[in-house]
Design a protein around this motif. Sequence first.
Motif, PDB file in Angstrom:
ATOM      1  N   ARG A 252      -2.494 -36.126 -53.162  1.00 53.72           N
ATOM      2  CA  ARG A 252      -3.198 -35.021 -52.504  1.00 53.72           C
ATOM      3  C   ARG A 252      -4.688 -35.305 -52.426  1.00 53.72           C
ATOM      4  O   ARG A 252      -5.350 -34.981 -51.436  1.00 53.72           O
ATOM      5  CB  ARG A 252      -2.939 -33.717 -53.256  1.00 53.72           C
ATOM      6  N   GLY A 253      -5.249 -35.909 -53.492  1.00 52.17           N
ATOM      7  CA  GLY A 253      -6.671 -36.200 -53.502  1.00 52.17           C
ATOM      8  C   GLY A 253      -7.113 -37.148 -52.401  1.00 52.17           C
ATOM      9  O   GLY A 253      -8.261 -37.099 -51.952  1.00 52.17           O
ATOM     10  N   PHE A 254      -6.209 -38.003 -51.952  1.00 52.74           N
ATOM     11  CA  PHE A 254      -6.531 -38.925 -50.861  1.00 52.74           C
ATOM     12  C   PHE A 254      -6.056 -38.426 -49.495  1.00 52.74           C
ATOM     13  O   PHE A 254      -6.740 -38.623 -48.489  1.00 52.74           O
ATOM     14  CB  PHE A 254      -5.898 -40.293 -51.122  1.00 52.74           C
ATOM     15  N   TYR A 255      -4.886 -37.790 -49.443  1.00 50.87           N
ATOM     16  CA  TYR A 255      -4.222 -37.584 -48.151  1.00 50.87           C
ATOM     17  C   TYR A 255      -4.051 -36.132 -47.731  1.00 50.87           C
ATOM     18  O   TYR A 255      -3.505 -35.873 -46.661  1.00 50.87           O
ATOM     19  CB  TYR A 255      -2.854 -38.261 -48.164  1.00 50.87           C
ATOM     20  N   GLU A 256      -4.495 -35.172 -48.527  1.00 50.60           N
ATOM     21  CA  GLU A 256      -4.346 -33.769 -48.148  1.00 50.60           C
ATOM     22  C   GLU A 256      -5.570 -33.341 -47.334  1.00 50.60           C
ATOM     23  O   GLU A 256      -6.362 -32.492 -47.747  1.00 50.60           O
ATOM     24  CB  GLU A 256      -4.178 -32.901 -49.394  1.00 50.60           C
ATOM     25  N   ASN A 265      -5.634 -41.772 -42.850  1.00 48.47           N
ATOM     26  CA  ASN A 265      -4.759 -40.669 -43.224  1.00 48.47           C
ATOM     27  C   ASN A 265      -4.032 -40.103 -41.998  1.00 48.47           C
ATOM     28  O   ASN A 265      -4.382 -39.053 -41.490  1.00 48.47           O
ATOM     29  CB  ASN A 265      -5.598 -39.579 -43.904  1.00 48.47           C
ATOM     30  N   TYR A 266      -3.015 -40.819 -41.552  1.00 52.85           N
ATOM     31  CA  TYR A 266      -2.269 -40.375 -40.378  1.00 52.85           C
ATOM     32  C   TYR A 266      -1.000 -39.608 -40.758  1.00 52.85           C
ATOM     33  O   TYR A 266      -0.397 -38.948 -39.933  1.00 52.85           O
ATOM     34  CB  TYR A 266      -1.919 -41.578 -39.500  1.00 52.85           C
ATOM     35  N   ASN A 267      -0.565 -39.727 -42.001  1.00 49.05           N
ATOM     36  CA  ASN A 267       0.570 -38.947 -42.506  1.00 49.05           C
ATOM     37  C   ASN A 267       0.017 -37.962 -43.530  1.00 49.05           C
ATOM     38  O   ASN A 267      -0.274 -38.326 -44.666  1.00 49.05           O
ATOM     39  CB  ASN A 267       1.619 -39.864 -43.147  1.00 49.05           C
ATOM     40  N   ILE A 268      -0.132 -36.720 -43.116  1.00 43.20           N
ATOM     41  CA  ILE A 268      -0.784 -35.706 -43.957  1.00 43.20           C
ATOM     42  C   ILE A 268       0.159 -35.264 -45.074  1.00 43.20           C
ATOM     43  O   ILE A 268       1.343 -35.013 -44.846  1.00 43.20           O
ATOM     44  CB  ILE A 268      -1.178 -34.478 -43.109  1.00 43.20           C
ATOM     45  N   VAL A 269      -0.377 -35.190 -46.302  1.00 48.23           N
ATOM     46  CA  VAL A 269       0.374 -34.625 -47.417  1.00 48.23           C
ATOM     47  C   VAL A 269       0.296 -33.111 -47.320  1.00 48.23           C
ATOM     48  O   VAL A 269      -0.791 -32.530 -47.393  1.00 48.23           O
ATOM     49  CB  VAL A 269      -0.191 -35.110 -48.759  1.00 48.23           C
ATOM     50  N   ASN A 284     -10.919 -33.026 -56.265  1.00 50.59           N
ATOM     51  CA  ASN A 284     -11.515 -31.829 -56.855  1.00 50.59           C
ATOM     52  C   ASN A 284     -10.474 -31.050 -57.638  1.00 50.59           C
ATOM     53  O   ASN A 284      -9.315 -31.483 -57.764  1.00 50.59           O
ATOM     54  CB  ASN A 284     -12.148 -30.965 -55.767  1.00 50.59           C
ATOM     55  N   SER A 285     -10.875 -29.883 -58.138  1.00 53.88           N
ATOM     56  CA  SER A 285     -10.013 -29.080 -59.007  1.00 53.88           C
ATOM     57  C   SER A 285      -8.709 -28.665 -58.340  1.00 53.88           C
ATOM     58  O   SER A 285      -7.698 -28.458 -59.022  1.00 53.88           O
ATOM     59  CB  SER A 285     -10.772 -27.824 -59.454  1.00 53.88           C
ATOM     60  N   SER A 286      -8.692 -28.531 -57.019  1.00 50.28           N
ATOM     61  CA  SER A 286      -7.475 -28.075 -56.346  1.00 50.28           C
ATOM     62  C   SER A 286      -6.359 -29.113 -56.396  1.00 50.28           C
ATOM     63  O   SER A 286      -5.205 -28.798 -56.105  1.00 50.28           O
ATOM     64  CB  SER A 286      -7.772 -27.720 -54.877  1.00 50.28           C
ATOM     65  N   HIS A 287      -6.696 -30.341 -56.763  1.00 46.86           N
ATOM     66  CA  HIS A 287      -5.694 -31.402 -56.840  1.00 46.86           C
ATOM     67  C   HIS A 287      -5.095 -31.544 -58.237  1.00 46.86           C
ATOM     68  O   HIS A 287      -4.251 -32.417 -58.460  1.00 46.86           O
ATOM     69  CB  HIS A 287      -6.318 -32.742 -56.415  1.00 46.86           C
ATOM     70  N   VAL A 288      -5.533 -30.696 -59.171  1.00 43.45           N
ATOM     71  CA  VAL A 288      -4.970 -30.680 -60.520  1.00 43.45           C
ATOM     72  C   VAL A 288      -3.933 -29.566 -60.588  1.00 43.45           C
ATOM     73  O   VAL A 288      -4.227 -28.412 -60.288  1.00 43.45           O
ATOM     74  CB  VAL A 288      -6.068 -30.468 -61.578  1.00 43.45           C
ATOM     75  N   GLU A 289      -2.714 -29.917 -60.989  1.00 47.05           N
ATOM     76  CA  GLU A 289      -1.607 -28.962 -60.988  1.00 47.05           C
ATOM     77  C   GLU A 289      -0.942 -28.883 -62.357  1.00 47.05           C
ATOM     78  O   GLU A 289      -0.858 -29.881 -63.080  1.00 47.05           O
ATOM     79  CB  GLU A 289      -0.545 -29.378 -59.969  1.00 47.05           C
TER      80      GLU A 289
END
Length: 377
Positions: A252-256, A265-269, A284-289
Motif C-alpha cells: 500500500r505504501g508504494f502502490y495505493e 504504478n499502473y496496477n493500483i492497490v 505514512n500512518s494510514s499504511h499501518v494496520e
Amino acid sequence: AQPDQNLLSIRRFGPTGNFFFNGGFVPSFGPISNPNPDLKWETKKEVDIGLDFAMLNGRLQGTIDWYRRVTSDLLFNIAVPVPPNLFGNTWSNVGKMTNTGVEITLDYEVINSGNFTYKTAVNYSTFQTEIKRLDNSPLFIANMGSPGQNDTRLVRVADGEPLGQLFLPVKIGVWSASDAEAIADPSLVGSPRFEDLDGDGSYCQCNDDKRVVGNGLPDYTIGWANNFTMGNFDLNLFFRGAFGHDLLNSYRGFYENFEGTTVANYNIVKGSGLETALTKAEVNSSHVETASFFKLDNATIGYNLPVSDNKNGFRKLRVYFSVQNPFVITGYDGIDPEVRYEDLDDPDNPNALAPGIERRNTYFTTRTYTLGINVGF
C-alpha cells in the motif's frame, strides 16, 4: 542479529562488482567492513520459573512458565557515514534488551468413551521486549527504499521503550489545488497531507513530525490442537493465532495511489486508504494496520482400514486427506498477517530490531490439499 560471517571486527576487502577495461570485464575489490576492535559477542542471562501439574487422574496436565531474559552487548550493523569510514555499515555492540513473558500449556483428555475420544491441547504465550540501554538513542532504522522513497526510515528504537515501534508521519488528508499551501507550492497537489505534530506551524520531513503509530510485536499468541477418534476414523485440527501486532503494508505504501511514474504504478492497490485524489507515494500512518489473526493451520481426516494381522500382510493401512491453510480470519489488507519478527528487506541480513514490516517480497500463502496412504508392515 547474530552475524553469519567471521572477522567482522577488522577491515576487510572483498569482491564489489566488475568494471570494463581494455575490452573485457575485470573483477573489482573494495571494503566490505569497517574495523571495530572493541566488538564482542552478545551475552544472555535468563531466569525461568516453572510449574508442572497433573489433575483429574492425569486427564488434565499442564505447564506454566515465567521467564525474564536479559541480552547485553546487542549486536547490530549500524549505518555510518562515508567518509570518514570506508564502508557504509559497522558491526557494533549497541546496548541491552530485556524479554519477559509467560507460557502456558494445557493438555486435556476431554472424552474417552468406548469408540470415541477427544483430546485437546492449548498453548498460550505472551512477552514484552524493552530496550533498556541503547548507544546513540534513539535509532531510526529500516528504510522504505526504492523506488521513490529512499532513506525513509520506518522504525524507532530508543532507551526505555518497547521494541517494534513503527514511527511515521500521520496522514490527515490529501493536498488539493484549492489549499493555500498548494497554491504557493503546486507540487503538493495530490500528495498526502500530514499532521504538524511538533506545533511549529508546518509539517517537515523530519523526526519531530513523526510519531509511533503501531508496534510490530504481538501481545500474545495461541495454538490449539484438537484430536478426535471414532471407530476407525480420526480427525486432527490445529488452530493458531497472534493478537495485538501491527504491520506496515509496504504494498500500500508504494502502490495505493494513482501515480504512474515514480513507482510505475499502473496496477493500483485497492486498500482501505485508496483515494482518487492521491497521486503521490509517501509512506505514512494510514499504511499501518492491525494484523491480528486466527487461522486453521491444518485439518486432517483419516481412516484405518481393517487389515490382516499375519506376518505376510499389512499391520497398518491408513488413508487420509489433509488441507493446509484452509482459512484465516483477519482484518489485515495485506498479503499475510503473520508476525514479522525480523525485517527481511535484505534476506541475507535480517534485522531483529525492526519487526512489523511486510516487504514486497512477500508471497501469498498457498492452500495445499494432500491425499495419502500410510502403510505399516
